[in-house]
Design an enzyme around this catalytic site. Structure first.
Site, short mmCIF file in Angstrom:
data_model
loop_
_atom_site.label_atom_id
_atom_site.label_comp_id
_atom_site.label_asym_id
_atom_site.label_seq_id
_atom_site.Cartn_x
_atom_site.Cartn_y
_atom_site.Cartn_z
N GLU A 184 38.83 28.76 45.78
CA GLU A 184 40.13 28.70 46.43
C GLU A 184 40.09 29.00 47.94
OE1 GLU A 184 42.96 31.07 44.32
OE2 GLU A 184 42.80 29.89 42.48
N GLU A 378 40.21 27.81 36.34
CA GLU A 378 41.13 28.93 36.09
C GLU A 378 42.46 28.37 35.61
OE1 GLU A 378 41.96 31.77 39.19
OE2 GLU A 378 39.86 31.86 39.84
#
Length: 479
Positions: A184, A378
């Site tokens: 991320e 995720e």
């Protein structure tokens, strides 16, 4: 046999389904994910140096209740028990991150062999239990010494990251097949250098865009280093957002959505997978910076070939044009754009629950980026669950969330998306960054006083999904 993130297509189901409900392709990877600073603890043991999160969490007012990752879940000492629990649940692949300051306390220079030894032991323990390790090299814990020299706003950090990747691969590359460079970078850049809600706590739009670039450059340099060393599969994990106009018939709302999509998605996806920044994002960044950090050849370096793209997904975003609205701190230059508050059911993070948005996002990535193989790295939900008097943790809301999003994954597979696997976030409750220990994402409950682990109902549900390689016929409703 251990699982791996496969290079062949996983879109065609085969064999008789083990369940009357949605059945996943043979070889679909079922995993769980964690991150080093969130679970390891042992913050000052065996030569580990300080990270930006050690510094940030000790800064008054930055983390809920002043919590730190000093102890966390003591995974550094309890990893064998945690691996045994994963094996019991049938988890085939474990995505863990390496702590850069554990390997190189100052981010450059001598290697801390005691830190490497821990990941050696963890990797061997996973393989001994039939669990395939998937390594993330950077999950936000930048060595503080590098931040002191500019952090992700300077080229030195990108170059140091490639050298660190080489160190990790030399020790673990004979056993780890899948290497993820960054987790991320949107969060690292915009939350770390734009809004300051995450470490290192900088609030400067120009710094945020410089960080975007040097994170991507670090990925490209590391990916090429790993490939040259013999890495089999190279990945990066993004958190692309499904962005929608509140009123799709409003040209102004559509334009607002395009701007936000550019900042959240295309500014990362396009250089990675198309070899260039989007033209509109180049012009947008010029509002804040002269782009002196963008050198000839950088975009080619960033677009090093990927074998799979990791996708972290939690919620969509709905935006509208609203003159006079201040720019969101984590979306520089969005003056006049309003982000709609969540509608309908939300998690404990106040994140909107909309599984269908995941399907549409996966279809968009598959369509717009040449069918790049995808992996859900995720997906999960925080809820304030605690053990009952009988010790059982009943988390029906989390089960409903996971069930809905796995059905969304199956819908994407049915539409032809090349989706290779799913990693639940998270294996266990842990340090949730600026939220400290106030939010629980785990399918395993952790008592932070005793460090006792209890598999929640969601863990047992996931265990059955893995066993079946599929879902029940009917969607799970919240109880």
């Amino acid at each position: 046999m251990t699982a791996t993130v496969r290079t062949e297509s996983a879109t065609a189901a085969s064999g008789a389904p083990a369940t009357a409900g949605p059945h996943f392709p043979d070889g679909f990877v079922w995993g769980a994910a964690t991150a080093a600073y969130q679970i390891e603890g042992a913050a000052t043991e065996d030569g580990r140096g300080p990270s930006i999160w050690d510094t940030f969490s000790r800064t008054p007012g930055k983390v809920v209740a002043g919590h730190t990752g000093d102890v966390a879940c003591e995974h550094y000492h309890r990893y064998r028990d945690d691996v045994a629990l994963m094996a019991e649940l049938g988890i085939a692949s474990y995505r863990y991150s390496i702590s850069w300051p554990r390997l190189q306390p100052d981010g450059t220079g001598p290697v801390n062999t005691r830190g490497l030894d821990f990941y050696d032991r963890l990797t061997d323990e996973l393989l001994a239990k039939g669990i395939d390790p998937v390594v993330t090299l950077y999950h936000w814990d930048l060595p503080q010494a590098l931040q002191d020299r500019g952090g992700w706003t300077v080229r030195e950090t990108a170059e140091a990251f490639a050298a660190y990747a080489r160190i990790a691969y030399r020790r673990l590359g004979d056993r780890v097949r899948t290497w993820t460079t960054l987790n991320e970078p949107w969060c690292s850049a915009y939350l770390g250098y734009g809004s300051g809600r995450h470490a290192p706590g900088v609030t400067d739009p120009a710094a945020a865009f410089a960080a975007v670039h040097h994170l991507l450059l670090g990925h490209g340099l590391a990916a090429r280093t790993l490939r040259a060393a013999g890495a089999r599969q190279i990945s990066i994990t993004l958190n692309p957002t499904a962005v929608y106009p509140v009123d799709p018939d409003s040209a102004a709302d559509v334009e607002a959505a395009r701007l936000v999509d550019g900042l959240h998605n295309r500014i990362f996806l396009d250089p990675l997978l198309r070899g260039r920044y989007p033209a509109d994002m180049i012009e947008h960044m010029r509002r804040f910076t002269d782009l002196a950090w963008l050198r000839d050849g950088d975009e080619k370096l960033i677009s090093a070939p990927l074998d799979v793209l990791g996708v972290n997904f939690y919620q969509p975003a709905y935006v509208s044009a609203r003159p006079g609205t201040a720019a969101a701190a984590d979306s520089p230059g969005t003056e006049g754009v309003a982000f709609r508050d969540p509608v309908g059911p939300v998690t404990d993070m106040n994140w909107q629950i909309e599984p269908a948005a995941l399907t549409r996002l996966l279809e968009r990535l598959h369509r717009d980026y040449h069918g790049i193989p995808l992996l859900i790295t995720e997906n999960g939900a925080a809820y304030p669950d605690e053990p009952g008097l009988d010790g059982r943790v009943r988390d029906a809301e989390r089960i409903a969330y996971l069930d809905g999003h796995l059905r969304a994954c199956h819908d994407a597979l049915s539409a032809g998306v090349d989706l290779r696997g799913y990693f639940v976030w998270s294996l266990m409750d842990n340090f949730e960054w600026a939220e400290g220990y106030a939010k629980r994402f785990g399918i395993v409950h952790v008592d932070y006083t005793t460090q006792a682990r209890v598999a929640k109902d969601s863990a047992r549900w996931y265990q059955e999904v893995i066993r079946r390689n599929g879902l029940p016929e009917h969607a799970r409703a919240e109880e």
